[in-house]
Design an enzyme around this catalytic site. Structure first.
Site, PDB file in Angstrom:
ATOM      1  N   TYR A 280       0.841  -1.205   0.000  1.00 12.15           N
ATOM      2  CA  TYR A 280       0.000   0.000   0.000  1.00 12.15           C
ATOM      3  C   TYR A 280       0.871   1.248   0.000  1.00 12.15           C
ATOM      4  O   TYR A 280       1.846   1.348   0.747  1.00 12.15           O
ATOM      5  CB  TYR A 280      -0.878   0.004   1.253  1.00 12.15           C
ATOM      6  CG  TYR A 280      -1.720   1.246   1.392  1.00 12.15           C
ATOM      7  CD1 TYR A 280      -2.966   1.321   0.787  1.00 12.15           C
ATOM      8  CD2 TYR A 280      -1.268   2.350   2.116  1.00 12.15           C
ATOM      9  CE1 TYR A 280      -3.750   2.466   0.908  1.00 12.15           C
ATOM     10  CE2 TYR A 280      -2.036   3.499   2.233  1.00 12.15           C
ATOM     11  CZ  TYR A 280      -3.274   3.552   1.629  1.00 12.15           C
ATOM     12  OH  TYR A 280      -4.054   4.679   1.735  1.00 12.15           O
TER      13      TYR A 280
ATOM     14  N   GLU B 198      -3.427   7.469  -4.342  1.00 11.76           N
ATOM     15  CA  GLU B 198      -3.409   6.204  -3.607  1.00 11.76           C
ATOM     16  C   GLU B 198      -3.174   5.049  -4.579  1.00 11.76           C
ATOM     17  O   GLU B 198      -3.865   4.932  -5.582  1.00 11.76           O
ATOM     18  CB  GLU B 198      -4.743   5.997  -2.876  1.00 11.76           C
ATOM     19  CG  GLU B 198      -4.765   4.719  -2.044  1.00 11.76           C
ATOM     20  CD  GLU B 198      -6.088   4.534  -1.316  1.00 11.76           C
ATOM     21  OE1 GLU B 198      -6.085   4.463  -0.078  1.00 11.76           O
ATOM     22  OE2 GLU B 198      -7.132   4.473  -1.997  1.00 11.76           O
TER      23      GLU B 198
END
Ligand code: ADP
Ligand code: MG
Length: 245
Positions: free
Chosen positions: A108, A196
Site C-alpha cells: 500500500y 493512492e
C-alpha cells in the site's frame, strides 16, 4: 475532483510510474478486442469513482478474450454498489482491460495532505490490498509515514525508508525508491489532494507495479490544469454534486 482509474493511470505513466498494460472499453466488442491483444488472460475492471470494486464483483479475472467480452457485457450499463458508494451505486459506462499480473505481494502506498502539519504525508504499508481499512483500524503501526517538505520535496532517504517499510525484495529496492519519488511528483505537480496506489504489487519476477490508481485533484487548483479539468465525469456524481461543478 475525482477521476477514473484509467485516467489516473495515464498520469502515473507520464511520471514514470510502472502500471500494467491496459486499455479502456465502452462496449463488450471493444473489451474483447483489447483482451485479445493482451493474450486473453486479463482483468476486467469497472471504471467508477469508488473503491471496493474487487469485493463487489467489479474487478474480474478472466482467461480468454471471449470471457472478457462477456464480463464487460455484464458490467457495462449497470450500477456498481460497493462499500464506498451509497445504496444506489454508481453507473458503469466503461471498463478497463488490464493484463493479469502474477502477484507475489500486495502493498500500500498513498499521499495526502496532513492538515495539522500542513505538508504532504506519504503512507506505506507492506499489508496492502483490499483490506487496508482494516489494517488502519486494527494495526495502525503497520502503516509507515514520511512527511514531505512543502518547499524542498520528499528527500531521497525518506523515499528509501518508505521502500524499506514496504519490505520489497532487495533487488527491487532501488526501483521502489524511484517509484515513490515519481509518485510524489505526481502529487505535487498535479495539485492532488490524494494519490493512492492500493495495491502496489511485487510480481513473481520482482517487478514493482502500481496495480490500482486513485487520484483526487484539488478543486481550487484546477484552474492551473485545464487538461485535467476536462477529465471530469459528471455521470459519476449525484445531482447535488453535479450542480456544484
Ligand atoms: P478495488 O480497490 O476497487 O477493489 P483493485 O484494482 O485494487 O480494485 O483490484 C482488486 C484486486 O484485484 C487487487 O487487490 C488484485 O488482487 C486484483 N487485481 C487487480 N488488477 C489486477 C491485475 N492486473 N492482475 C492481477 N490481479 C489484479
Ligand atoms: Mg484497490
Amino acid at each position: 475532483m475525482n477521476i477514473h482509474e484509467y485516467q489516473a493511470k495515464n498520469i502515473l505513466e507520464k511520471f514514470g510510474v510502472p502500471t500494467p498494460n491496459s486499455d479502456v472499453a465502452s462496449t463488450a466488442g471493444e473489451a474483447k478486442e483489447i483482451a485479445d491483444r493482451f493474450g486473453g488472460r486479463v482483468v476486467v475492471k469497472a471504471q467508477v469513482h469508488a473503491g471496493g470494486r474487487g469485493k463487489a464483483g467489479g474487478v474480474r479475472l478472466v482467461n480468454s478474450a471471449k470471457q472478457a467480452g462477456q464480463v464487460a457485457e455484464e458490467l457495462i450499463g449497470t450500477r456498481l454498489i460497493t462499500n464506498q458508494t451509497g445504496p444506489n451505486g454508481v453507473p458503469v459506462e466503461k471498463v478497463m482491460i488490464a493484463e493479469a499480473l502474477d502477484i507475489k505481494d500486495e502493498l500500500y502506498l498513498s499521499i495526502v495532505i496532513d492538515g495539522d502539519i500542513g505538508a504532504p504525508v506519504v503512507m506505506a504499508s507492506s499489508e496492502g490490498g483490499v483490506d487496508i481499512e482494516e489494517v488502519a483500524a486494527t494495526t495502525p503501526e503497520k502503516i509507515f509515514r514520511a512527511i514531505g517538505d512543502p518547499l524542498i520535496g520528499l528527500s531521497p532517504y525518506h523515499a528509501r525508508d518508505l521502500a524499506i517499510a514496504l519490505k520489497v525484495p532487495d533487488e527491487s529496492l532501488r526501483a521502489t525508491t524511484k517509484l515513490i519519488i515519481d509518485l510524489y511528483r505526481v502529487f505535487i505537480e498535479n495539485d492532488c489532494s490524494l494519490v493512492e496506489v492500493n495495491p502496489l504489487v511485487v510480481t513473481n519476477d520482482n517487478a514493482v507495479i502500481a496495480l490500482d490508481a486513485k487520484i483526487n485533484l484539488e478543486d481550487d487548483a484546477l484552474f492551473r490544469h485545464q487538461e485535467l479539468a476536462s477529465l471530469i465525469d459528471l455521470n459519476q456524481l449525484d445531482p447535488l454534486e453535479q450542480r456544484a461543478y
